[in-house]
Design an enzyme around this catalytic site. Structure first.
Site, short mmCIF file in Angstrom:
data_model
loop_
_atom_site.label_atom_id
_atom_site.label_comp_id
_atom_site.label_asym_id
_atom_site.label_seq_id
_atom_site.Cartn_x
_atom_site.Cartn_y
_atom_site.Cartn_z
N ASP A 45 0.82 -1.18 -0.02
CA ASP A 45 0.07 0.04 -0.06
C ASP A 45 0.90 1.46 -0.06
O ASP A 45 0.67 2.38 -0.72
CB ASP A 45 -0.74 -0.05 1.05
CG ASP A 45 -1.99 -0.91 1.15
OD1 ASP A 45 -2.54 -1.21 -0.07
OD2 ASP A 45 -2.62 -1.35 2.10
N GLY A 46 1.98 0.96 0.50
CA GLY A 46 2.85 2.30 0.83
C GLY A 46 3.35 2.65 -0.62
O GLY A 46 3.48 3.98 -1.00
N GLU A 122 -4.41 10.23 4.68
CA GLU A 122 -4.63 11.01 5.66
C GLU A 122 -3.65 12.35 5.64
O GLU A 122 -2.67 12.24 5.04
CB GLU A 122 -4.68 10.36 7.17
CG GLU A 122 -3.24 10.15 7.73
CD GLU A 122 -2.70 9.12 7.12
OE1 GLU A 122 -1.56 9.46 6.36
OE2 GLU A 122 -2.91 7.80 7.27
N ARG A 147 -6.50 19.81 22.90
CA ARG A 147 -5.17 19.99 23.43
C ARG A 147 -4.58 18.53 23.47
O ARG A 147 -5.41 17.64 24.03
CB ARG A 147 -5.18 20.62 24.88
CG ARG A 147 -5.54 21.98 24.94
CD ARG A 147 -5.58 22.69 26.50
NE ARG A 147 -5.76 24.03 26.58
CZ ARG A 147 -6.75 24.64 26.49
NH1 ARG A 147 -7.97 24.12 26.11
NH2 ARG A 147 -6.97 25.94 26.69
N ASP A 149 -1.75 15.60 21.78
CA ASP A 149 -0.44 15.56 20.59
C ASP A 149 -0.90 15.91 19.25
O ASP A 149 0.07 16.37 18.76
CB ASP A 149 -0.34 13.81 20.82
CG ASP A 149 0.97 13.55 21.77
OD1 ASP A 149 1.00 14.46 22.90
OD2 ASP A 149 1.19 12.31 21.97
N THR A 160 -8.44 2.85 7.19
CA THR A 160 -7.77 1.45 8.23
C THR A 160 -6.12 1.52 8.14
O THR A 160 -5.53 0.90 8.56
CB THR A 160 -8.12 0.51 6.95
OG1 THR A 160 -7.67 0.98 5.62
CG2 THR A 160 -9.23 -0.01 6.90
N ASN A 163 -5.39 6.36 10.72
CA ASN A 163 -6.79 6.44 11.58
C ASN A 163 -7.24 5.57 12.52
O ASN A 163 -7.43 5.73 13.76
CB ASN A 163 -7.78 6.91 10.62
CG ASN A 163 -9.01 7.11 11.16
OD1 ASN A 163 -9.61 7.87 11.63
ND2 ASN A 163 -9.95 5.71 10.54
N LYS A 164 -7.06 4.39 12.21
CA LYS A 164 -7.55 3.11 12.70
C LYS A 164 -6.62 3.01 14.13
O LYS A 164 -7.19 2.71 15.27
CB LYS A 164 -7.27 2.14 12.00
CG LYS A 164 -7.83 0.49 12.68
CD LYS A 164 -8.13 -0.50 11.85
CE LYS A 164 -8.77 -1.79 12.70
NZ LYS A 164 -7.97 -2.11 13.75
P1 NAP Z 1 5.10 2.47 6.83
O1 NAP Z 1 5.30 3.16 8.15
O2 NAP Z 1 6.25 1.79 6.23
O3 NAP Z 1 4.02 1.63 6.74
C1 NAP Z 1 2.66 1.90 7.28
C2 NAP Z 1 1.84 0.47 7.22
O4 NAP Z 1 0.46 1.02 6.97
C3 NAP Z 1 2.15 -0.57 6.17
O5 NAP Z 1 2.09 -1.64 6.60
C4 NAP Z 1 1.27 -0.23 5.16
O6 NAP Z 1 0.90 -1.19 4.44
C5 NAP Z 1 0.13 0.32 5.81
N1 NAP Z 1 -0.76 1.07 5.18
C6 NAP Z 1 -0.70 2.01 4.15
N2 NAP Z 1 -1.90 2.47 3.77
C7 NAP Z 1 -2.81 1.88 4.23
C8 NAP Z 1 -4.28 1.64 4.28
N3 NAP Z 1 -5.07 2.83 3.55
N4 NAP Z 1 -4.88 0.81 4.99
C9 NAP Z 1 -4.20 0.08 5.92
N5 NAP Z 1 -3.00 0.03 5.89
C10 NAP Z 1 -2.33 1.00 5.30
O7 NAP Z 1 4.67 3.77 6.12
P2 NAP Z 1 4.29 3.93 4.36
O8 NAP Z 1 4.15 2.51 3.78
O9 NAP Z 1 5.12 4.68 3.83
O10 NAP Z 1 2.84 4.41 4.57
C11 NAP Z 1 2.41 5.78 5.13
C12 NAP Z 1 1.48 5.44 5.98
O11 NAP Z 1 1.72 4.99 7.07
C13 NAP Z 1 0.63 6.86 6.35
O12 NAP Z 1 -0.12 7.25 5.56
C14 NAP Z 1 -0.17 6.40 7.44
O13 NAP Z 1 -1.39 6.05 7.34
C15 NAP Z 1 0.60 5.23 8.10
N6 NAP Z 1 1.15 5.40 9.25
C16 NAP Z 1 0.63 4.66 10.20
C17 NAP Z 1 1.09 5.04 11.77
C18 NAP Z 1 0.70 4.26 12.66
O14 NAP Z 1 -0.54 3.09 12.58
N7 NAP Z 1 0.69 4.51 14.22
C19 NAP Z 1 1.74 6.01 11.85
C20 NAP Z 1 2.45 6.59 10.89
C21 NAP Z 1 2.27 6.38 9.57
P3 NAP Z 1 1.89 -1.95 3.39
O15 NAP Z 1 2.97 -2.69 4.15
O16 NAP Z 1 1.11 -2.75 2.42
O17 NAP Z 1 2.68 -1.03 2.63
#
Ligand code: NAP
Length: 267
Positions: A45-46, A122, A147, A149, A160, A163-164
């Site tokens: 997805d990334g 997001e 107020r 983080d 998913t 946000n989740k």
């Molecule tokens: P990453 O930190 O390498 O991976 C974030 C994880 O989120 C990966 O497992 C990715 O899936 C999964 N993901 C991305 N879009 C998704 C979606 N729409 N629904 C469900 N899972 C999803 O970061 P990245 O791959 O560059 O992705 C950036 C995204 O990470 C941001 O948009 C944000 O949503 C998410 N993120 C999550 C958190 C958290 O949950 N605490 C914190 C920071 C960022 P794949 O393994 O298939 O790539």
């Protein structure tokens, strides 16, 4: 039909991408990474998020297809061992597609020209070392003084993702809406927020007006911006949408079940 291949740096993705390239050449499907009608991402997805950013100025002419080199994702309908089937689907393509809402993000700064972004998952505004204090408006009405983080404003397909993790609801991508979820809000007898996610309809908008400036972390999908002097951010459902080539039906709730619960799911 012109096709682009967009892969991540992973070994497996590189290998699958090479195989796919050769199969497209063998099937006489033109490859054009500069002006494609279909963008096939190979990774997760990334990777699709990165491709979205790369091609976002030409969204109206592009349909995306996601090939996952691991588990099936939320933007990826194909596994890497299914690329023969994918090539057959491309050959019989009749422009079938499905599109999803995006998030329009307009930012005003104290010290720079305004900017506009599009998010597929997001946008967040956070302050880590100190409490973030921001007025939150829904439409033109002041809704609350937050107020904590930070705040996460997501699309239905992004619901998913981050946000989740911060307690937001999972939203079916057929619902044109945006969601605001809190990240560690402070709630006591003095400070009060709603303390639950808010989902607003497509004719509404959310505005954040931070009451202090500096040291924010502002994000749009994978992009992170530090120390921006943010005056105001306005979020609404974008006019633009992301379009996916729809060669097969993948039920959204089945996908949610497989990703997060993993029990047998009856179609
Ligand atoms: P990453 O930190 O390498 O991976 C974030 C994880 O989120 C990966 O497992 C990715 O899936 C999964 N993901 C991305 N879009 C998704 C979606 N729409 N629904 C469900 N899972 C999803 O970061 P990245 O791959 O560059 O992705 C950036 C995204 O990470 C941001 O948009 C944000 O949503 C998410 N993120 C999550 C958190 C958290 O949950 N605490 C914190 C920071 C960022 P794949 O393994 O298939 O790539």
């Amino acid at each position: 039909m012109r096709v682009a291949i967009f892969e991540n740096d992973g070994k497996k993705s590189q290998k699958v991408s090479k195989e796919l390239y050769q199969k497209l050449v063998d099937a006489h499907i033109p490859i054009d990474n500069d002006d494609p009608e279909i963008v096939i991402t190979v990774g997760g997805d990334g990777t699709l998020l990165a491709a979205f950013r790369n091609y976002q100025d030409n969204l109206q002419n592009i349909r995306f297809v996601g090939v996952h080199t691991g588990h099936l994702g939320f933007y990826t309908d194909w596994r890497d061992d299914e690329i023969d089937d994918l090539v057959i689907s491309l050959q019989s393509d009749n422009k079938q597609s499905i599109n999803y809402p995006l998030l329009d993000v307009k930012v005003e700064y104290y010290d720079a020209e305004p900017e506009k972004f599009l998010a597929l998952n997001e946008s967040t505004l956070k302050r880590i070392n100190n409490t973030m204090v921001t007025d939150v408006y829904i439409g033109d009405q002041l809704f609350e003084k937050f107020r904590g983080d930070g705040l996460c404003i997501s699309t239905p397909t992004g619901s998913t993702a981050y946000n989740k993790s911060v307690g937001g609801a999972v939203i079916h991508p057929g619902l044109e809406s945006l969601q605001m979820a809190e990240i560690a809000s402070i709630n006591n007898r003095v400070f009060r927020t709603l303390s639950s996610p808010v989902i607003v309809a497509s004719n509404d908008w959310i505005t954040l007006k931070p009451t202090q400036s500096g040291d924010f972390i502002f994000s749009v999908d994978q992009e992170i911006y530090h120390n921006k002097q943010i005056k105001m951010i306005k979020y609404r459902v974008a006019k633009e949408r992301i379009c996916f080539a729809k060669y097969r039906h993948n039920d959204f709730w089945k996908r949610v079940n497989e990703a997060f619960i993993g029990s047998d799911y009856e179609d």
